[in-house]
Scaffold this motif. Structure first.
Motif, PDB file in Angstrom:
ATOM      1  N   PRO A 207      47.519  32.935  41.791  1.00 40.27           N
ATOM      2  CA  PRO A 207      46.224  32.678  41.146  1.00 40.27           C
ATOM      3  C   PRO A 207      46.325  31.984  39.799  1.00 40.27           C
ATOM      4  O   PRO A 207      45.406  31.261  39.409  1.00 40.27           O
ATOM      5  CB  PRO A 207      45.632  34.090  41.010  1.00 40.27           C
ATOM      6  CG  PRO A 207      46.238  34.850  42.140  1.00 40.27           C
ATOM      7  CD  PRO A 207      47.650  34.315  42.263  1.00 40.27           C
ATOM      8  N   THR A 211      43.628  29.105  40.403  1.00 44.65           N
ATOM      9  CA  THR A 211      42.318  29.267  39.749  1.00 44.65           C
ATOM     10  C   THR A 211      42.091  28.276  38.621  1.00 44.65           C
ATOM     11  O   THR A 211      41.004  28.241  38.041  1.00 44.65           O
ATOM     12  CB  THR A 211      42.178  30.692  39.176  1.00 44.65           C
ATOM     13  OG1 THR A 211      43.205  30.899  38.185  1.00 44.65           O
ATOM     14  CG2 THR A 211      42.295  31.746  40.269  1.00 44.65           C
ATOM     15  N   ASN A 390      43.072  36.900  35.428  1.00 47.36           N
ATOM     16  CA  ASN A 390      42.230  35.712  35.382  1.00 47.36           C
ATOM     17  C   ASN A 390      41.202  35.775  34.258  1.00 47.36           C
ATOM     18  O   ASN A 390      40.828  34.737  33.699  1.00 47.36           O
ATOM     19  CB  ASN A 390      41.519  35.495  36.723  1.00 47.36           C
ATOM     20  CG  ASN A 390      40.940  34.082  36.829  1.00 47.36           C
ATOM     21  OD1 ASN A 390      41.573  33.119  36.399  1.00 47.36           O
ATOM     22  ND2 ASN A 390      39.751  33.967  37.385  1.00 47.36           N
TER      23      ASN A 390
END
Length: 422
Positions: A207, A211, A390
């Motif tokens: 990620p 992302t 994140n």
């Protein structure tokens, strides 16, 4: 191989050495290296070798070894580099990588040969620190001489100067130039060096990477002064990583007759270089590149573009490193002539054309890695947090430092025609 400092915050997995890293192991290493079967370790001190934010692709320890032989008593400072053993994100990300086999090949085969070629041409530049021991089984380990007692240190707590960067690019240019000669004259010599970032599937599917463009588009949407650039990057929402991969793997998968290809360092940032300055005058004396774990055959632009975002200070980055990259090219050209390069010479105009052609690598680094590296450098986030969380990454986009960078970078992309033909 960063310097040790009392106020450092260390990586958690480097606070305690693994059980196998003990006096018996080090005694065997030194005994074999010095060809002294009677060698005895009398004392061994082990400490973390690096600060948080310095690296992620290994675990590193610093040792001071006291030992005796038939010739007397000695002390030797060492750096031990090994793979993560603690269960978790770091071990999972690196478990199937070729990092150590690549780095062992660089230190035992490639860098010694490159130095020999330079020396034959009358250039005594040192490209690497000696490797005392290496293994892939039963565990992946590299042991080096510690550069800190020799006066080398990682730059911390201040910006790197343009003068220091010119020396860094000088050494990179020499490394690249010799690799071009070897690739032209001995094409099989470097063929095993084919594992860059893209060949680390657990990393590229993480990620932290996947992302990046979505987080950047969210940032553009919420920052009115940059709204006009959103349509350009919307086109890259679903294929940014693929476009980056096309650049990184061009030599192996889409060789271009007019391309400039070299053996890249692969991770050319400030924590992977150690500087030595004169103790009395503070004058620059040398820089040593370290961590050749991702060295691979790639377009010449891979190290250069990466360095714009991961090495340069903002003021140098805002014109895409023009002065420093032109300096690099002048040294590259001079070194190619010095070592007797026989193929068609690259040109400065050709280099900048390739920089433009590989603009998708700029976009990926600017949109994904630059906000993270700025947060780490400014101590607004810890490396393990920004890699694994994140929400921490999203916050990094709205820092004043990233905003200031984009005020210069996005118009520069537009000026150079980067947004055409997306």
């Amino acid at each position: 191989m960063p310097d040790n400092a009392t106020d450092m915050e260390f990586n958690v997995d480097e606070l305690e050495a693994p059980s196998w890293l003990n006096s018996q192991f080090i005694q065997k290493v030194l005994s074999d290296f010095e060809e002294s079967p009677e060698l005895m370790v009398t004392d061994l001190k082990i400490t973390p070798a690096s600060a948080q934010g310095d690296h992620y692709a290994s675990v590193m320890f610093r040792t001071t070894v006291d030992y005796s032989t038939s010739k007397g008593r000695f002390s030797k400072p060492l750096i031990i580099k090994t793979m993560p053993e603690q269960e978790g994100h770091k071990k999972d990300m690196l478990s199937e990588s070729h990092l150590f086999s690549t780095e062992i090949g660089m230190y035992t085969k490639v860098l010694p040969e490159f130095e020999r070629i330079l020396q034959k041409a009358g250039d005594n530049t040192k490209l690497y620190v000696p490797c005392l021991y290496h293994s892939l089984e039963p565990r992946q380990v590299l042991i080096f001489e510690d550069l800190v007692p020799q006066g080398y240190a990682v730059i911390r707590g201040r910006p790197v100067t343009e003068e220091e960067l010119r020396f860094v690019y000088t050494k990179l240019a020499k490394l690249h130039a010799v690799s071009m000669k070897v690739m032209n004259e001995q094409p099989d010599f470097l063929k095993e060096f084919q594992y860059g970032l893209i060949e680390m599937p657990t990393l590229m599917q993480d990620p932290m990477v996947t992302t990046g463009m979505a987080n950047f588009l969210n940032f553009l949407d919420k920052t009115p002064e940059f709204n006009k650039y959103k349509p350009y990057f919307e086109k890259l929402k679903d294929n940014c990583i693929d476009k980056m991969a096309d650049v990184l793997t061009e030599y192996r998968k889409n060789f271009q007759p007019d391309g400039y290809y070299v053996l890249c360092h692969g991770d050319f940032h400030l924590r992977n270089m150690m500087f030595r300055h004169n103790k009395d005058t503070s004058a620059y004396e040398d820089v040593m590149l370290v961590d050749f774990q991702i060295s691979n055959l790639s377009p010449i632009t891979v190290d250069l573009i990466y360095s714009i975002y991961m090495l340069m200070e903002p003021e140098q980055r805002w014109d895409l490193g023009k002065n420093l990259i032109n300096h690099y090219f002048s040294v590259l050209e001079e070194t190619l002539k010095k070592v007797g390069y026989k193929a068609k010479m690259p040109t400065q105009a050709g280099l900048w054309e390739q920089m433009r052609r590989h603009k998708y690598y700029d976009f990926a680094l600017m949109a994904t890695f630059l906000p993270m590296i700025l947060a780490i450098k400014q101590s607004t986030a810890k490396m393990h947090d920004i890699i694994q969380d994140n929400e921490t990454r999203k916050k990094a986009y709205f820092s004043e430092f990233y905003l200031e960078d984009l005020k210069h970078l996005l118009p520069k992309y537009e000026e150079m025609g980067f947004f055409k033909d997306l």
